[in-house]
Design an enzyme around this catalytic site. Structure first.
Site, PDB file in Angstrom:
ATOM      1  N   ASN A 210      43.082  59.125 -28.542  1.00 27.14           N
ATOM      2  CA  ASN A 210      42.825  57.710 -28.256  1.00 27.14           C
ATOM      3  C   ASN A 210      41.894  57.137 -29.314  1.00 27.14           C
ATOM      4  OD1 ASN A 210      39.966  57.947 -27.258  1.00 27.14           O
ATOM      5  ND2 ASN A 210      40.990  59.270 -25.759  1.00 27.14           N
ATOM      6  N   ASP A 279      43.472  61.672 -19.915  1.00 28.41           N
ATOM      7  CA  ASP A 279      43.778  61.927 -18.507  1.00 28.41           C
ATOM      8  C   ASP A 279      44.961  62.881 -18.362  1.00 28.41           C
ATOM      9  OD1 ASP A 279      41.770  60.402 -17.385  1.00 28.41           O
ATOM     10  OD2 ASP A 279      42.911  58.539 -17.628  1.00 28.41           O
ATOM     11  N   LYS A 338      35.094  54.228  -8.340  1.00 34.19           N
ATOM     12  CA  LYS A 338      34.915  55.431  -9.171  1.00 34.19           C
ATOM     13  C   LYS A 338      33.529  56.028  -8.973  1.00 34.19           C
ATOM     14  CE  LYS A 338      38.007  54.482 -12.893  1.00 34.19           C
ATOM     15  NZ  LYS A 338      38.255  53.922 -14.199  1.00 34.19           N
TER      16      LYS A 338
HETATM   17  N1  CTP Z   1      36.470  61.237 -17.297  1.00 34.95           N
HETATM   18  C1  CTP Z   1      36.294  62.604 -17.217  1.00 34.95           C
HETATM   19  N2  CTP Z   1      37.376  63.433 -17.258  1.00 34.95           N
HETATM   20  C2  CTP Z   1      38.623  62.942 -17.338  1.00 34.95           C
HETATM   21  C3  CTP Z   1      38.807  61.539 -17.417  1.00 34.95           C
HETATM   22  C4  CTP Z   1      37.714  60.709 -17.400  1.00 34.95           C
HETATM   23  O1  CTP Z   1      35.167  63.062 -17.132  1.00 34.95           O
HETATM   24  N3  CTP Z   1      39.645  63.760 -17.373  1.00 34.95           N
HETATM   25  C5  CTP Z   1      35.273  60.361 -17.237  1.00 34.95           C
HETATM   26  C6  CTP Z   1      35.047  59.467 -18.437  1.00 34.95           C
HETATM   27  O2  CTP Z   1      34.230  60.084 -19.400  1.00 34.95           O
HETATM   28  C7  CTP Z   1      34.344  58.267 -17.823  1.00 34.95           C
HETATM   29  C8  CTP Z   1      34.880  58.212 -16.413  1.00 34.95           C
HETATM   30  O3  CTP Z   1      35.460  59.498 -16.160  1.00 34.95           O
HETATM   31  O4  CTP Z   1      32.939  58.469 -17.737  1.00 34.95           O
HETATM   32  C9  CTP Z   1      35.883  57.147 -16.144  1.00 34.95           C
HETATM   33  O5  CTP Z   1      37.020  57.342 -16.865  1.00 34.95           O
HETATM   34  P1  CTP Z   1      38.318  56.402 -16.690  1.00 34.95           P
HETATM   35  O6  CTP Z   1      39.403  56.980 -17.528  1.00 34.95           O
HETATM   36  O7  CTP Z   1      37.964  54.989 -16.885  1.00 34.95           O
HETATM   37  O8  CTP Z   1      38.642  56.566 -15.174  1.00 34.95           O
HETATM   38  P2  CTP Z   1      39.532  57.575 -14.379  1.00 34.95           P
HETATM   39  O9  CTP Z   1      38.692  58.137 -13.317  1.00 34.95           O
HETATM   40  O10 CTP Z   1      40.170  58.546 -15.303  1.00 34.95           O
HETATM   41  O11 CTP Z   1      40.562  56.635 -13.666  1.00 34.95           O
HETATM   42  P3  CTP Z   1      41.723  55.705 -14.222  1.00 34.95           P
HETATM   43  O12 CTP Z   1      42.089  56.214 -15.602  1.00 34.95           O
HETATM   44  O13 CTP Z   1      42.791  55.867 -13.248  1.00 34.95           O
HETATM   45  O14 CTP Z   1      41.137  54.337 -14.267  1.00 34.95           O
END
Ligand code: CTP
Length: 400
Positions: A210, A279, A338
């Site tokens: 990303n 993710d 979250k």
């Molecule tokens: N994060 C993490 N591990 C992952 C994905 C995200 O620790 N596999 C952490 C990121 O570092 C950030 C937080 O989770 O601090 C939020 O990440 P975000 O991608 O915005 O949210 P998600 O919980 O992954 O939800 P979504 O993508 O569905 O919005």
């Protein structure tokens, strides 16, 4: 030539007293004059001769001299010294200090000392966690006494936990900063920051990644380090320099970041998860470069582990866990969800709808939401200024 700064070093009866000898050497080597006051129990661990040889000064061990005359050494000592360092400080000594008990040379010196005091506790982890010890320390902190927190690890009593006295170098550095009047509020605090993207391998030459630049996480790491904290930065692949004084651990994939975070989590005071973790990752990574033989290609993906959620399950009451949320709609509601789902204390919300916020910019516009759902909104600022706001907010939460 400037007069030598004088340190009054208090040593009480714990096994860590042997480290105090190294501390005396450090002070003397760096041109400080060291006067030492000990408790009777300290002399079970270190001898007056070693202290006197290293400090080149007489050791003070009693308010009564052998002649039976009352000595006022403890008063003149406290007048002449610039700072008082007590290392190691046992639970007993901390208890006496907090309650105004003065029944020996060390505790009497404490009451007579009206300049900066630094205490380095050392004891069994269960004693350290005990409410009475914690309350006594809080009482002293409220009076302006500084503490350098013990480290975690194997203790002399066979336990593995928090209670091992800080290393002489750490105590020396904090004392120096105190004497210079620097901001030492975070000395001895351990902070883990994650930053940058993760790369999830498709084959030996390709990955899913990303646009994260790592700038936000690096600026936060820099800000914490400037305040004297010990910072470990778990970083994905980025093109920026490490901030000064930060220990950086490079990782590539979400799985590697997960293992590093889990490994360091137990000893951290604060964790800030600013990384843009993938993710999803390819279900498998091809051993050889994938050839473009098919007109169409499907790449099965599986979820990566949610590192932040996992850290939320590991978090102790004293640790502060801060996550980030990047949202494009229902920003506050999504971020708050979250925050609770991942058991966070703080979530920093970036909205991609705000001009100048997000990945590619040097600026950012954030809101900080606390676990009690209080929201603080900030203006569009440079990422360095945003880092200052975030660190300040966390420091307030730490109730130092
Ligand atoms: N994060 C993490 N591990 C992952 C994905 C995200 O620790 N596999 C952490 C990121 O570092 C950030 C937080 O989770 O601090 C939020 O990440 P975000 O991608 O915005 O949210 P998600 O919980 O992954 O939800 P979504 O993508 O569905 O919005």
């Amino acid at each position: 030539m400037q007069a030598k700064k004088k340190i009054l070093l208090g040593i009480s009866g714990g096994i860590a007293a042997y480290k105090s000898l190294l501390l005396i050497r450090l002070f003397v080597k760096n041109n400080y004059e060291v006067k030492v006051v000990v408790t009777k129990n300290a002399l079970e661990f270190v001898t007056p001769l070693s202290i006197e040889t290293l400090s080149k000064n007489k050791v003070y061990k009693d308010v009564f001299e052998s002649t039976g005359e009352y000595s006022t050494d403890h008063i003149s000592l406290t007048d002449e010294c610039d700072t008082f360092v007590v290392a190691p400080a046992t639970a007993n000594v901390i208890g006496k200090f907090a309650n105004g008990i003065a029944d020996d040379a060390l505790s009497t010196s404490f009451l007579a000392f009206n300049k900066p005091v630094l205490i380095a506790p050392a004891m069994n982890s269960k004693m350290y966690e005990h409410k009475s010890v914690q309350e006594n320390m809080q009482k002293l902190k409220n009076q302006g006494v500084e503490f350098i927190e013990p480290n975690s690890g194997e203790l002399a009593c066979g336990y593995d936990g928090k209670g091992r006295m800080s290393e002489p170098e750490e105590i020396f550095q904090k004392t120096e900063s105190m004497l210079k009047g620097e901001n030492t509020s975070l000395v001895g605090k351990k902070i883990m920051i994650t930053a940058g993207p993760t790369y999830e391998s498709i084959d030996p030459v390709r990955f899913i990644g990303n646009y994260s630049s790592g700038k936000m996480g690096y600026a936060i790491a820099d800000e914490f380090a400037k305040k004297g904290a010990e910072v470990i930065l778990i970083s994905g692949p980025v093109a920026i320099e490490s901030p000064a004084g930060v220990y950086r651990k490079n990782i590539t994939s979400a799985e590697q970041m997960f293992h590093e975070c889990v490994r360091w989590m137990p000893e951290m005071d604060v964790v800030v998860m600013a990384a843009a973790v993938a993710d999803y990752r390819p279900k498998s990574s091809a051993e050889q470069k994938i050839k473009k033989t098919d007109p169409q290609m499907d790449l099965p993906l599986v979820k990566t582990v949610d590192i932040l959620s996992h850290l939320g399950t590991m978090k102790s009451e004293k640790q502060i866990l801060c996550g980030f949320a990047l949202e494009t709609e229902n920003e506050i509601a999504n971020a708050t969800k979250k925050l609770h789902n991942k058991n966070l204390d703080i979530i920093v919300l970036n909205s991609l709808n705000d001009q100048g916020a997000g990945f590619a910019h040097d600026t950012n516009k954030i809101s900080i939401i606390d676990s009690d759902e209080k929201i603080k909104e900030f203006e569009l600022k440079s990422k360095n200024e945003v880092a200052q706001d975030i660190v300040l907010h966390i420091v307030e939460k730490m109730k130092l």
